[in-house]
Design a protein around this motif. Structure first.
Motif, PDB file in Angstrom:
ATOM      1  N   GLU A  99      -3.183  34.244 -29.545  1.00  0.00           N
ATOM      2  CA  GLU A  99      -4.302  35.144 -29.269  1.00  0.00           C
ATOM      3  C   GLU A  99      -5.142  35.175 -30.538  1.00  0.00           C
ATOM      4  O   GLU A  99      -4.590  35.167 -31.645  1.00  0.00           O
ATOM      5  N   VAL A 100      -6.467  35.174 -30.407  1.00  0.00           N
ATOM      6  CA  VAL A 100      -7.360  35.250 -31.559  1.00  0.00           C
ATOM      7  C   VAL A 100      -8.135  36.564 -31.471  1.00  0.00           C
ATOM      8  O   VAL A 100      -8.698  36.893 -30.425  1.00  0.00           O
ATOM      9  N   ARG A 101      -8.115  37.295 -32.580  1.00  0.00           N
ATOM     10  CA  ARG A 101      -8.804  38.581 -32.659  1.00  0.00           C
ATOM     11  C   ARG A 101      -9.755  38.561 -33.857  1.00  0.00           C
ATOM     12  O   ARG A 101      -9.493  37.885 -34.850  1.00  0.00           O
ATOM     13  N   VAL A 102     -10.829  39.325 -33.755  1.00  0.00           N
ATOM     14  CA  VAL A 102     -11.695  39.595 -34.902  1.00  0.00           C
ATOM     15  C   VAL A 102     -11.607  41.088 -35.146  1.00  0.00           C
ATOM     16  O   VAL A 102     -11.852  41.893 -34.240  1.00  0.00           O
TER      17      VAL A 102
ATOM     18  N   ARG B 214     -12.186  40.111 -40.283  1.00  0.00           N
ATOM     19  CA  ARG B 214     -11.007  39.266 -40.438  1.00  0.00           C
ATOM     20  C   ARG B 214     -10.745  38.563 -39.116  1.00  0.00           C
ATOM     21  O   ARG B 214     -10.673  39.214 -38.068  1.00  0.00           O
ATOM     22  N   GLU B 215     -10.628  37.248 -39.150  1.00  0.00           N
ATOM     23  CA  GLU B 215     -10.260  36.459 -37.973  1.00  0.00           C
ATOM     24  C   GLU B 215      -8.752  36.283 -38.015  1.00  0.00           C
ATOM     25  O   GLU B 215      -8.217  35.753 -38.994  1.00  0.00           O
ATOM     26  N   ILE B 216      -8.058  36.735 -36.970  1.00  0.00           N
ATOM     27  CA  ILE B 216      -6.599  36.782 -36.990  1.00  0.00           C
ATOM     28  C   ILE B 216      -6.033  36.051 -35.775  1.00  0.00           C
ATOM     29  O   ILE B 216      -6.449  36.287 -34.644  1.00  0.00           O
TER      30      ILE B 216
ATOM     31  N   PHE C 186       9.976  33.269 -42.918  1.00  0.00           N
ATOM     32  CA  PHE C 186       8.752  33.367 -43.705  1.00  0.00           C
ATOM     33  C   PHE C 186       7.529  33.238 -42.806  1.00  0.00           C
ATOM     34  O   PHE C 186       7.597  32.682 -41.714  1.00  0.00           O
ATOM     35  N   TYR C 187       6.409  33.796 -43.291  1.00  0.00           N
ATOM     36  CA  TYR C 187       5.130  33.681 -42.596  1.00  0.00           C
ATOM     37  C   TYR C 187       4.517  32.337 -42.939  1.00  0.00           C
ATOM     38  O   TYR C 187       4.515  31.912 -44.096  1.00  0.00           O
TER      39      TYR C 187
ATOM     40  N   PHE D 113      -4.440  34.133 -42.268  1.00  0.00           N
ATOM     41  CA  PHE D 113      -5.144  34.262 -40.996  1.00  0.00           C
ATOM     42  C   PHE D 113      -4.230  34.401 -39.781  1.00  0.00           C
ATOM     43  O   PHE D 113      -4.717  34.618 -38.674  1.00  0.00           O
ATOM     44  N   ALA D 114      -2.910  34.270 -39.965  1.00  0.00           N
ATOM     45  CA  ALA D 114      -2.009  34.307 -38.807  1.00  0.00           C
ATOM     46  C   ALA D 114      -0.789  35.172 -39.107  1.00  0.00           C
ATOM     47  O   ALA D 114      -0.374  35.300 -40.259  1.00  0.00           O
ATOM     48  N   ASP D 115      -0.214  35.741 -38.035  1.00  0.00           N
ATOM     49  CA  ASP D 115       1.000  36.550 -38.200  1.00  0.00           C
ATOM     50  C   ASP D 115       2.259  35.794 -37.785  1.00  0.00           C
ATOM     51  O   ASP D 115       3.327  36.382 -37.667  1.00  0.00           O
TER      52      ASP D 115
END
Length: 183
Positions: A21-24, A37-39, A110-111, A116-118
């Motif tokens: 999923e992409v969120r701003v 932030r683009e996440i 680890f991330y 930019f990503a979770d």
């Protein structure tokens, strides 16, 4: 509250797919200014450092469309909603290698790209492999070759940029430290 904290002012879903999923999000910065932030939201994944009885690392060789190339990786896969990482590691080990293991040991989580990503990846270790009669159980859209390499061959694949992802480089470094008793 931490002096580096960014307060979320609004959040908008831009895209929702099968995997991501992409969120701003509009945030208030620590200095009071606003920014976007683009996440990328991701359910998380597992990967397995898998050693054969001959002390070889099992890798999967597969095409990765975002890179537009074939690379070598340790077996890995995405967590299903609500799935326990250990259960996912067992499932992915059997699906991609056709093996099970009496012991899967959690090594590290680890991330992958926290800028930019979770996405979080849980790394497991398995060295008591039992080959299953039915072999790998790949998904319909999954195509890969299973490859066994020595630690030295894995280092060469890194030099040649054929191993080119963080989780697999981590795996090779982990095995290097383990080999020399530094773990």
């Amino acid at each position: 509250m931490d002096h580096l904290w960014e307060k979320t002012l609004s959040s908008q879903e831009i895209f929702k797919g099968k995997i991501i999923e992409v969120r701003v999000e509009e945030v208030e910065l620590p200095n009071g200014q606003k920014s976007n932030r683009e996440i990328v939201k991701h359910p998380g994944a597992v990967a397995i450092i898998t050693l054969t009885s001959e002390n070889k690392l099992l890798l999967v060789r597969q095409y990765r469309k975002p890179l537009d190339r074939v690379i070598y990786e340790i077996p890995a896969g995405k967590l299903e909603p609500g799935e326990n990482p250990l259960d996912c590691a067992k499932r992915e080990l059997e699906e991609e290698t056709g093996c099970t293991s009496a012991s899967l040991i959690h090594i590290q989580s680890f991330y992958t790209s926290p800028g930019f990503a979770d996405e979080i990846i849980h790394i497991y270790y398995a060295d008591q492999l039992v080959k299953q009669a039915n072999g790998p159980g790949l998904d319909q859209d999954e195509f890969l070759d299973l490859v066994e390499v020595t630690l030295e061959e894995a280092h060469q694949l890194i030099k040649e940029q054929k191993i080119y992802d963080a989780k697999t480089v981590f795996a090779v470094q982990y095995l290097q430290l383990k080999k020399y008793g530094e773990l």
